[in-house]
Scaffold this motif. Sequence first.
Motif, short mmCIF file in Angstrom:
data_model
loop_
_atom_site.label_atom_id
_atom_site.label_comp_id
_atom_site.label_asym_id
_atom_site.label_seq_id
_atom_site.Cartn_x
_atom_site.Cartn_y
_atom_site.Cartn_z
N ALA A 97 10.28 16.79 -4.05
CA ALA A 97 9.79 15.49 -4.51
C ALA A 97 10.86 14.42 -4.36
CB ALA A 97 9.37 15.59 -5.98
N TYR A 100 -2.82 8.82 -8.12
CA TYR A 100 -2.48 10.01 -7.34
C TYR A 100 -3.19 9.96 -5.99
CZ TYR A 100 -7.04 11.95 -8.70
OH TYR A 100 -8.39 12.16 -8.88
N PRO A 109 7.17 9.45 -18.50
CA PRO A 109 6.27 8.89 -17.48
C PRO A 109 4.87 9.47 -17.59
CG PRO A 109 8.37 9.53 -16.52
CD PRO A 109 8.34 10.09 -17.90
N LEU A 161 1.12 9.75 -15.25
CA LEU A 161 0.49 9.59 -13.93
C LEU A 161 -0.47 8.42 -13.95
CD1 LEU A 161 0.07 10.70 -11.03
CD2 LEU A 161 -1.73 12.17 -12.00
N GLN A 214 6.27 8.03 -5.97
CA GLN A 214 6.79 9.38 -5.70
C GLN A 214 6.06 9.97 -4.50
OE1 GLN A 214 4.98 12.65 -7.43
NE2 GLN A 214 6.01 13.65 -5.73
N ASP A 221 1.31 12.30 0.56
CA ASP A 221 0.67 11.37 -0.36
C ASP A 221 1.71 10.67 -1.25
OD1 ASP A 221 -2.25 13.44 -1.00
OD2 ASP A 221 -1.95 11.81 0.43
N THR A 223 12.95 3.85 -6.57
CA THR A 223 14.04 3.34 -7.39
C THR A 223 13.56 2.77 -8.72
OG1 THR A 223 13.88 1.32 -6.07
CG2 THR A 223 15.64 2.88 -5.50
N TYR A 263 6.95 13.19 -1.11
CA TYR A 263 7.69 14.40 -0.79
C TYR A 263 8.46 14.19 0.50
CZ TYR A 263 5.30 17.01 -4.44
OH TYR A 263 4.85 17.45 -5.66
N TYR A 283 3.66 6.38 -11.21
CA TYR A 283 3.81 6.70 -12.62
C TYR A 283 4.20 5.46 -13.40
CZ TYR A 283 3.94 11.26 -10.47
OH TYR A 283 3.63 12.36 -9.71
N HIS A 338 2.24 8.92 -5.06
CA HIS A 338 1.73 8.88 -6.44
C HIS A 338 2.53 7.84 -7.20
CE1 HIS A 338 0.18 12.62 -4.92
NE2 HIS A 338 1.40 13.16 -4.88
N PHE A 367 11.56 10.23 -5.42
CA PHE A 367 11.08 9.14 -6.26
C PHE A 367 11.55 7.79 -5.73
CE2 PHE A 367 9.03 11.07 -9.83
CZ PHE A 367 9.56 12.35 -9.93
N ASN A 421 -6.08 7.08 -5.94
CA ASN A 421 -7.00 7.63 -6.94
C ASN A 421 -6.46 7.44 -8.36
OD1 ASN A 421 -8.93 9.11 -5.00
ND2 ASN A 421 -6.91 9.91 -4.42
N GLN A 469 5.96 4.25 -16.96
CA GLN A 469 6.80 4.69 -18.07
C GLN A 469 6.96 3.56 -19.08
OE1 GLN A 469 10.89 5.93 -17.21
NE2 GLN A 469 10.76 7.46 -18.85
N TYR A 499 7.15 3.85 -11.12
CA TYR A 499 7.83 4.62 -10.09
C TYR A 499 6.83 5.17 -9.08
CZ TYR A 499 11.82 4.76 -13.30
OH TYR A 499 12.87 4.42 -14.13
#
Lengths: 110, 120
Positions: free
Chosen positions: A99, A51, A46, A48, A91, A34, A103, A93, A38, A36, A101, A55, A40, A89
């Motif tokens: 994890a 997600y 940051p 969320l 993110q 998945d 750039t 896996y 964020y 996600h 991220f 969502n 900031q 950002y």
Amino acid sequence: QSVLTQPPSVSGAPGQRVTISCTGSGSNIGAGYDVHWYQQLPGTAPKLLIYGNSNRPSGVPDRFSGSKSGTSASLAITGLQAEDEADYYCQSYDSSLRAVFGTGTTVTVL
Amino acid sequence: EVQLVESGGGLVQPGGSLRLSCSASGFTFRGNALHWVRQAPGKGLEYVSAISSNGGSTSYADSVKGRFTISRDNSKNTLYLQMSSLRVEDTAVYYCVKEDRDGYNSFDYWGQGTLVTVSS
């Protein structure tokens, strides 16, 4: 060290729609993990924003939406507002379940 | 209300050591995996380390493997990051991050961060 690529910056006038891309590979996004997102705000931690690819957590306006396809994902902001000026950002896996991220992208409201 | 409060940052010389702590409240601490994520001045986010809910499984970024150790004390609701052999490039704000329990593995809550400066 970021393995997910985002455009450094995007901009738009108030009310416009902007999109931010997040490009990965077959060992992260393309492997089915998945994505996600964020947000900031300047000088803050940051938060969320999106997600599970698409969502929104409670309290996040529906102006923010996310999608994923293949080895990429994207974040769209519709009806851009001044308070949306921030860094964004993505993110996901990697195959080692660490994890990774993006750039980062700075959104500027003109 | 979920709260994650980091402490222990500061100025340290290259080669030195530092231990960061993260005090948590507002959720069932022992039920969540936790992470450390850092951000160098003016730079993006970088994953540092993760630990499972019971502490039995850990992972590290290649850049810190062998130098940093993550741990947790579920009786004290506290996460730790022991940092040794620090380098100038370890200078960053270090965030304590909670992973969600909904199966998405997103980072649903972040602390305010603690600044670590490695300089002579």
